[in-house]
Design a protein around this motif. Structure first.
Motif, PDB file in Angstrom:
ATOM      1  N   LEU A 171      57.604  47.755  -4.059  1.00 31.77           N
ATOM      2  CA  LEU A 171      58.451  48.720  -4.755  1.00 31.77           C
ATOM      3  C   LEU A 171      59.872  48.171  -4.813  1.00 31.77           C
ATOM      4  CD1 LEU A 171      58.257  52.545  -4.383  1.00 31.77           C
ATOM      5  CD2 LEU A 171      60.474  51.440  -4.487  1.00 31.77           C
ATOM      6  N   LYS A 172      60.399  47.964  -6.025  1.00 32.12           N
ATOM      7  CA  LYS A 172      61.656  47.232  -6.210  1.00 32.12           C
ATOM      8  C   LYS A 172      62.799  48.152  -6.620  1.00 32.12           C
ATOM      9  CE  LYS A 172      59.297  42.974  -7.618  1.00 32.12           C
ATOM     10  NZ  LYS A 172      57.947  43.527  -7.375  1.00 32.12           N
ATOM     11  N   ALA A 173      63.943  47.911  -6.021  1.00 31.93           N
ATOM     12  CA  ALA A 173      65.128  48.733  -6.302  1.00 31.93           C
ATOM     13  C   ALA A 173      65.622  48.549  -7.728  1.00 31.93           C
ATOM     14  CB  ALA A 173      66.235  48.391  -5.310  1.00 31.93           C
ATOM     15  N   ASP A 174      65.441  47.366  -8.304  1.00 35.64           N
ATOM     16  CA  ASP A 174      65.978  47.105  -9.641  1.00 35.64           C
ATOM     17  C   ASP A 174      64.977  47.415 -10.751  1.00 35.64           C
ATOM     18  OD1 ASP A 174      64.194  45.098  -9.103  1.00 35.64           O
ATOM     19  OD2 ASP A 174      65.548  43.442  -9.595  1.00 35.64           O
ATOM     20  N   PRO A 231      62.541  53.503 -12.251  1.00 42.28           N
ATOM     21  CA  PRO A 231      62.021  54.415 -11.225  1.00 42.28           C
ATOM     22  C   PRO A 231      60.627  54.957 -11.519  1.00 42.28           C
ATOM     23  CG  PRO A 231      64.330  54.878 -11.625  1.00 42.28           C
ATOM     24  CD  PRO A 231      63.918  53.858 -12.639  1.00 42.28           C
ATOM     25  N   VAL A 232      60.410  55.440 -12.740  1.00 42.90           N
ATOM     26  CA  VAL A 232      59.108  56.006 -13.078  1.00 42.90           C
ATOM     27  C   VAL A 232      58.016  54.934 -13.015  1.00 42.90           C
ATOM     28  CG1 VAL A 232      57.733  57.037 -14.924  1.00 42.90           C
ATOM     29  CG2 VAL A 232      60.040  57.887 -14.465  1.00 42.90           C
ATOM     30  N   SER A 233      58.292  53.765 -13.575  1.00 42.23           N
ATOM     31  CA  SER A 233      57.314  52.676 -13.557  1.00 42.23           C
ATOM     32  C   SER A 233      57.014  52.216 -12.139  1.00 42.23           C
ATOM     33  CB  SER A 233      57.817  51.493 -14.389  1.00 42.23           C
ATOM     34  OG  SER A 233      57.956  51.859 -15.739  1.00 42.23           O
ATOM     35  N   GLU A 234      58.034  52.166 -11.295  1.00 45.24           N
ATOM     36  CA  GLU A 234      57.829  51.727  -9.911  1.00 45.24           C
ATOM     37  C   GLU A 234      56.946  52.705  -9.146  1.00 45.24           C
ATOM     38  OE1 GLU A 234      58.751  48.895  -8.247  1.00 45.24           O
ATOM     39  OE2 GLU A 234      59.308  48.160 -10.223  1.00 45.24           O
ATOM     40  N   ILE A 235      57.178  54.000  -9.334  1.00 45.79           N
ATOM     41  CA  ILE A 235      56.368  55.001  -8.636  1.00 45.79           C
ATOM     42  C   ILE A 235      54.933  54.976  -9.149  1.00 45.79           C
ATOM     43  CG2 ILE A 235      56.040  57.482  -8.260  1.00 45.79           C
ATOM     44  CD1 ILE A 235      59.110  57.735  -8.216  1.00 45.79           C
ATOM     45  N   GLU A 267      63.557  52.024   4.434  1.00 44.27           N
ATOM     46  CA  GLU A 267      64.200  51.133   3.459  1.00 44.27           C
ATOM     47  C   GLU A 267      63.876  51.552   2.028  1.00 44.27           C
ATOM     48  OE1 GLU A 267      63.158  46.726   1.776  1.00 44.27           O
ATOM     49  OE2 GLU A 267      63.090  46.985   3.959  1.00 44.27           O
ATOM     50  N   LYS A 268      62.599  51.864   1.774  1.00 37.87           N
ATOM     51  CA  LYS A 268      62.201  52.272   0.430  1.00 37.87           C
ATOM     52  C   LYS A 268      62.674  53.690   0.112  1.00 37.87           C
ATOM     53  CE  LYS A 268      60.187  48.345  -0.187  1.00 37.87           C
ATOM     54  NZ  LYS A 268      60.771  47.323  -1.088  1.00 37.87           N
ATOM     55  N   ALA A 269      62.791  54.525   1.133  1.00 37.42           N
ATOM     56  CA  ALA A 269      63.306  55.886   0.910  1.00 37.42           C
ATOM     57  C   ALA A 269      64.747  55.843   0.410  1.00 37.42           C
ATOM     58  CB  ALA A 269      63.206  56.695   2.196  1.00 37.42           C
ATOM     59  N   LYS A 270      65.520  54.883   0.889  1.00 42.32           N
ATOM     60  CA  LYS A 270      66.896  54.737   0.407  1.00 42.32           C
ATOM     61  C   LYS A 270      66.924  54.412  -1.079  1.00 42.32           C
ATOM     62  CE  LYS A 270      68.998  53.228   4.773  1.00 42.32           C
ATOM     63  NZ  LYS A 270      69.675  52.097   5.475  1.00 42.32           N
ATOM     64  N   LYS A 326      66.136  65.652  -6.784  1.00 48.54           N
ATOM     65  CA  LYS A 326      66.509  65.391  -5.389  1.00 48.54           C
ATOM     66  C   LYS A 326      65.426  65.971  -4.480  1.00 48.54           C
ATOM     67  CE  LYS A 326      71.461  64.873  -5.980  1.00 48.54           C
ATOM     68  NZ  LYS A 326      72.820  65.250  -5.526  1.00 48.54           N
ATOM     69  N   PHE A 327      64.923  65.132  -3.595  1.00 51.14           N
ATOM     70  CA  PHE A 327      63.854  65.521  -2.675  1.00 51.14           C
ATOM     71  C   PHE A 327      63.850  64.536  -1.523  1.00 51.14           C
ATOM     72  CE2 PHE A 327      62.241  62.592  -5.807  1.00 51.14           C
ATOM     73  CZ  PHE A 327      61.483  61.697  -5.094  1.00 51.14           C
ATOM     74  N   ASP A 328      63.070  64.843  -0.503  1.00 59.24           N
ATOM     75  CA  ASP A 328      62.940  63.933   0.646  1.00 59.24           C
ATOM     76  C   ASP A 328      61.871  62.893   0.321  1.00 59.24           C
ATOM     77  OD1 ASP A 328      62.426  62.597   3.014  1.00 59.24           O
ATOM     78  OD2 ASP A 328      62.599  64.383   4.267  1.00 59.24           O
ATOM     79  N   PRO A 329      62.239  61.630   0.135  1.00 59.14           N
ATOM     80  CA  PRO A 329      61.255  60.593  -0.237  1.00 59.14           C
ATOM     81  C   PRO A 329      60.136  60.421   0.781  1.00 59.14           C
ATOM     82  CG  PRO A 329      63.498  59.812  -0.572  1.00 59.14           C
ATOM     83  CD  PRO A 329      63.603  61.093   0.193  1.00 59.14           C
ATOM     84  N   HIS A 330      60.418  60.703   2.057  1.00 63.77           N
ATOM     85  CA  HIS A 330      59.371  60.535   3.066  1.00 63.77           C
ATOM     86  C   HIS A 330      58.168  61.421   2.739  1.00 63.77           C
ATOM     87  CE1 HIS A 330      62.982  59.111   5.223  1.00 63.77           C
ATOM     88  NE2 HIS A 330      62.134  58.282   5.820  1.00 63.77           N
ATOM     89  N   HIS A 331      58.434  62.645   2.290  1.00 67.35           N
ATOM     90  CA  HIS A 331      57.330  63.545   1.975  1.00 67.35           C
ATOM     91  C   HIS A 331      56.611  63.111   0.698  1.00 67.35           C
ATOM     92  CE1 HIS A 331      58.034  66.313   5.246  1.00 67.35           C
ATOM     93  NE2 HIS A 331      59.319  66.234   4.995  1.00 67.35           N
ATOM     94  N   MET A 332      57.318  62.465  -0.198  1.00 69.65           N
ATOM     95  CA  MET A 332      56.650  61.894  -1.361  1.00 69.65           C
ATOM     96  C   MET A 332      55.654  60.827  -0.926  1.00 69.65           C
ATOM     97  SD  MET A 332      58.047  59.504  -4.486  1.00 69.65           S
ATOM     98  CE  MET A 332      57.853  58.058  -3.421  1.00 69.65           C
TER      99      MET A 332
END
Length: 217
Positions: A91-94, A97-101, A146-149, A162-168
């Motif tokens: 999962l890449k920061a650059d 977002p939709v495609s990465e998920i 790291e990925k949650a950030k 806006k949501f908690d990525p850990h729960h995702m």
């Protein structure tokens, strides 16, 4: 994430300076058989005798290559954990977002499809309180944080709610691994539709809709 294993956790074949082809083949045969046994019976329910029978070897022959049930189980977990985290590492920061998920969901579904026994091995270990992979779970937390950030940065930029990525991540793990860990239930409920790769394509489309539309701003 793989760590050097203590000598007691290595196979006998790996302790020799140079593995022969026969040693490697025997070790692979035992690990393949053990994966079946552990996936079906869990660590506590599995025995060396069951693994030997599954591999078509005598118990003394098996114990020549692996010193104990724990050694075999540990080696399987080491192999599993490295592969299990690879989809998250990708999962890449650059990226978009939709495609990465969507890509992450797809990779997790492919793991469930292609490695159902490994998924059940991992699930059994977690259900027992993860006594043999506690250090690795600490490494998992570092990677997830790291990925949650990255996910939070996308939310702050307005690309996602806006949501908690850990729960995702928990939700993605639960929904994708369900198709491996509860395969019998899925097949009964879906009937003929639950056979083959079609169900994974259907699942991918549904999960894309569930997560992507649900997380869109």
């Amino acid at each position: 994430m793989s760590k050097p294993k203590p000598q007691a956790q290595q196979s006998r074949a790996s302790e020799t300076r140079k593995r022969t082809r026969i040693q490697q083949e025997k070790e692979d045969l035992i690990l393949e058989a053990a994966l079946d046994v552990f996936a079906n019976h869990g660590f506590r329910g599995a025995t060396i005798d069951q693994i030997a029978d599954q591999a078509g070897l005598s118990k003394p022959n098996l114990l020549y290559y692996f010193k104990s049930k724990e050694t075999i189980h540990r080696q399987l977990l080491d192999r599993l954990l490295d592969n299990w985290l690879q989809p998250l590492r990708e999962l890449k920061a650059d990226g978009d977002p939709v495609s990465e998920i969507k890509s992450y969901i797809r990779r997790k579904l492919e793991l469930a499809r292609d490695y159902p026994r490994e998924s059940r091995l991992f699930a059994n270990e977690i259900l027992q309180g993860a006594p043999r992979i506690d250090e690795e779970l600490s490494d998992l937390k570092v990677l997830v944080d790291e990925k949650a950030k990255i996910i939070r940065s996308w939310s702050e930029a307005g690309y996602l709610k806006k949501f908690d990525p850990h729960h995702m991540f928990f939700a993605i793990w639960a929904t994708t691994q369900h198709y491996a860990d509860f395969d019998a239930q899925v097949q009964v409920v879906l009937g003929n539709v639950g056979q083959g790769d079609g169900r994974f394509e259907d699942a991918a489309r549904f999960l894309d809709q569930l997560f992507v539309e649900g997380l869109a701003p």
